[in-house]
Design an enzyme around this catalytic site. Structure first.
Site, PDB file in Angstrom:
ATOM      1  N   ARG A  29      -0.901 -31.884 -15.075  1.00 30.83           N
ATOM      2  CA  ARG A  29       0.400 -32.506 -15.368  1.00 30.83           C
ATOM      3  C   ARG A  29       0.262 -34.019 -15.578  1.00 30.83           C
ATOM      4  O   ARG A  29       0.334 -34.507 -16.709  1.00 30.83           O
ATOM      5  CB  ARG A  29       1.387 -32.199 -14.213  1.00 30.83           C
ATOM      6  CG  ARG A  29       2.845 -32.470 -14.554  1.00 30.83           C
ATOM      7  CD  ARG A  29       3.242 -33.915 -14.463  1.00 30.83           C
ATOM      8  NE  ARG A  29       3.068 -34.457 -13.114  1.00 30.83           N
ATOM      9  CZ  ARG A  29       3.167 -35.751 -12.837  1.00 30.83           C
ATOM     10  NH1 ARG A  29       3.440 -36.631 -13.788  1.00 30.83           N
ATOM     11  NH2 ARG A  29       2.980 -36.189 -11.596  1.00 30.83           N
ATOM     12  N   ASP A  30      -0.005 -34.761 -14.533  1.00 28.26           N
ATOM     13  CA  ASP A  30      -0.086 -36.224 -14.634  1.00 28.26           C
ATOM     14  C   ASP A  30      -1.234 -36.635 -15.562  1.00 28.26           C
ATOM     15  O   ASP A  30      -1.116 -37.611 -16.318  1.00 28.26           O
ATOM     16  CB  ASP A  30      -0.297 -36.795 -13.232  1.00 28.26           C
ATOM     17  CG  ASP A  30      -0.252 -38.303 -13.174  1.00 28.26           C
ATOM     18  OD1 ASP A  30       0.010 -38.934 -14.200  1.00 28.26           O
ATOM     19  OD2 ASP A  30      -0.505 -38.853 -12.091  1.00 28.26           O
ATOM     20  N   HIS A 222      -0.966 -41.284  -3.640  1.00 26.12           N
ATOM     21  CA  HIS A 222      -1.295 -41.095  -5.064  1.00 26.12           C
ATOM     22  C   HIS A 222      -1.827 -42.429  -5.586  1.00 26.12           C
ATOM     23  O   HIS A 222      -1.066 -43.310  -5.966  1.00 26.12           O
ATOM     24  CB  HIS A 222      -0.016 -40.671  -5.799  1.00 26.12           C
ATOM     25  CG  HIS A 222      -0.201 -40.321  -7.237  1.00 26.12           C
ATOM     26  ND1 HIS A 222      -0.021 -39.043  -7.721  1.00 26.12           N
ATOM     27  CD2 HIS A 222      -0.544 -41.062  -8.315  1.00 26.12           C
ATOM     28  CE1 HIS A 222      -0.235 -39.033  -9.027  1.00 26.12           C
ATOM     29  NE2 HIS A 222      -0.552 -40.243  -9.419  1.00 26.12           N
ATOM     30  N   HIS A 224      -4.254 -44.933  -7.984  1.00 30.93           N
ATOM     31  CA  HIS A 224      -4.880 -45.093  -9.298  1.00 30.93           C
ATOM     32  C   HIS A 224      -6.075 -46.026  -9.158  1.00 30.93           C
ATOM     33  O   HIS A 224      -6.051 -46.979  -8.369  1.00 30.93           O
ATOM     34  CB  HIS A 224      -3.874 -45.654 -10.307  1.00 30.93           C
ATOM     35  CG  HIS A 224      -2.909 -44.616 -10.795  1.00 30.93           C
ATOM     36  ND1 HIS A 224      -1.996 -44.840 -11.782  1.00 30.93           N
ATOM     37  CD2 HIS A 224      -2.732 -43.323 -10.426  1.00 30.93           C
ATOM     38  CE1 HIS A 224      -1.288 -43.748 -12.005  1.00 30.93           C
ATOM     39  NE2 HIS A 224      -1.707 -42.809 -11.186  1.00 30.93           N
ATOM     40  N   CYS A 255      -4.454 -44.984 -17.458  1.00 33.93           N
ATOM     41  CA  CYS A 255      -3.361 -45.685 -16.791  1.00 33.93           C
ATOM     42  C   CYS A 255      -2.325 -46.067 -17.824  1.00 33.93           C
ATOM     43  O   CYS A 255      -2.613 -46.844 -18.737  1.00 33.93           O
ATOM     44  CB  CYS A 255      -3.859 -46.939 -16.081  1.00 33.93           C
ATOM     45  SG  CYS A 255      -2.519 -47.804 -15.213  1.00 33.93           S
ATOM     46  N   ASN A 264      -5.745 -42.252 -12.759  1.00 36.00           N
ATOM     47  CA  ASN A 264      -5.723 -41.416 -11.568  1.00 36.00           C
ATOM     48  C   ASN A 264      -7.088 -41.368 -10.890  1.00 36.00           C
ATOM     49  O   ASN A 264      -8.129 -41.276 -11.552  1.00 36.00           O
ATOM     50  CB  ASN A 264      -5.342 -39.981 -11.963  1.00 36.00           C
ATOM     51  CG  ASN A 264      -3.890 -39.865 -12.335  1.00 36.00           C
ATOM     52  OD1 ASN A 264      -3.010 -40.272 -11.582  1.00 36.00           O
ATOM     53  ND2 ASN A 264      -3.622 -39.304 -13.512  1.00 36.00           N
TER      54      ASN A 264
HETATM   55 MG    MG Z   1      -0.910 -40.764 -11.531  1.00 34.40          MG
END
Ligand code: MG
Length: 324
Positions: A29-30, A222, A224, A255, A264
């Site tokens: 997803r992300d 979460h 990065h 990003c 991520n």
């Molecule tokens: Mg992310």
């Protein structure tokens, strides 16, 4: 180089860390929503299958955001129809509003995630409403999701910095998090959306939650890797009692708010550290690395994950160095 297996780190457990960590895989997803290439639905299905087979317990499968905003995931309904759900694997999806919830319920999902902002600026840009107004938007989504028996995760973006506002007050993050938990979120993922956090900031943030009597138990992180801090920040969070960490297979996603290939935290890099610390996670690193190397080939570019790069797409367990 010695003859030992270079595909896994030696184990040196450290004190004050959880015995087990849940890895919340966000790559499908992300990751894919932030890649410029749109991946065919059959490739997404195989990606999810391979991630499940590699032992990942939670796969954030897709997003029921309007395709106008995220064209890379416009096939969410079709994907959910094609998905083979592995036993014991959870497949949450992102849901922005009641319309998205309708689609998710029709697709038969059992867990959703909503996304909120810790700042006024990002609420305006990402949700098209003010900081306070966002909670009113989430209220009916949460009420209906809970009534339908769904698990609900909240994402809170820009917890450690905002590209328009700069520094974000820790008290504001704690306050927003509390509101989301009081609305009924089962879990809350604290997002360093632009990757500017450092370990002391993470420790201060989680300490502030404790002082505000907000338990660390429903919190996830979460991070990065934009500035190379994601693993250090993760370790700081684990020391503060967090035991659910978001990451993206192969570091998919880049990003969206910086000219950077690294976004991520890569799941492989996380798994390598957890393995070295002797923390249980259930993931087979070799299978995961091969999956990310395969996905990198689908996208036509190398994985930014250090571990995927170091292992060359396979570990010594299956291919000696030089033959990968
Ligand atoms: Mg992310």
């Amino acid at each position: 180089m010695t003859a030992r297996d270079v595909g896994l780190p030696d184990r040196y457990p450290a004190s004050g860390l959880p015995a087990q960590v849940t890895i919340w895989e966000v790559g499908p997803r992300d990751g894919l929503q932030n890649e410029p290439v749109t991946v065919p639905v059959q490739v997404k299905v195989e990606f999810l299958d391979r991630l499940a087979a590699a032992g990942l317990p939670v796969l954030e499968a897709t997003s029921f955001v309007h395709p106008r905003w995220v064209p890379q995931l416009a096939d969410a309904d079709e994907l959910f129809g094609l998905l083979s759900r592995h036993n014991g694997v959870r497949y949450p999806v992102l849901v922005p509003n009641e319309r998205g919830l309708d689609r998710a319920l029709a697709a038969g999902v059992t867990e959703i995630a909503i996304f909120a902002s810790a700042t006024e600026s990002f609420a305006q840009r990402n949700l098209n409403r003010g900081f306070d107004a966002q909670f009113a938007m989430f209220t009916p989504v949460l009420r209906r999701a809970k009534a339908a028996g769904l698990g609900v995760r909240g994402y809170l973006s820009m917890c450690f910095g905002d590209p328009w506002e700069g520094a974000v007050a820790i008290e504001q993050v704690v306050s927003a998090a509390r509101r989301l938990l009081e609305l009924g979120c089962d879990q809350l993922s604290l997002g360093d959306t632009i990757g500017v956090a450092t370990p002391g900031h993470v420790a201060a943030m989680l300490d502030a939650f404790g002082r505000a009597d907000v338990s660390v138990d429903p919190l996830a992180v979460h991070f990065h890797d934009t500035y190379g801090q994601a693993l250090a920040n993760t370790l700081a969070a684990l020391h503060a009692g967090v035991s659910c960490v978001d990451s993206s297979a192969g570091g998919l996603g880049g990003c969206p708010y910086a000219q950077s290939a690294t976004g991520n935290l890569a799941t492989e890099d996380l798994v390598w550290m957890l393995d070295g610390l002797g923390i249980e996670h259930g993931v087979n690193l070799d299978a995961l690395v091969r999956t990310s190397a395969w996905m990198a080939a689908q996208l036509g570019k190398p994985s930014p994950s250090r571990v995927v790069t170091a292992l060359g797409g396979c570990s010594r367990a299956t291919n000696p160095p030089g033959q990968c």
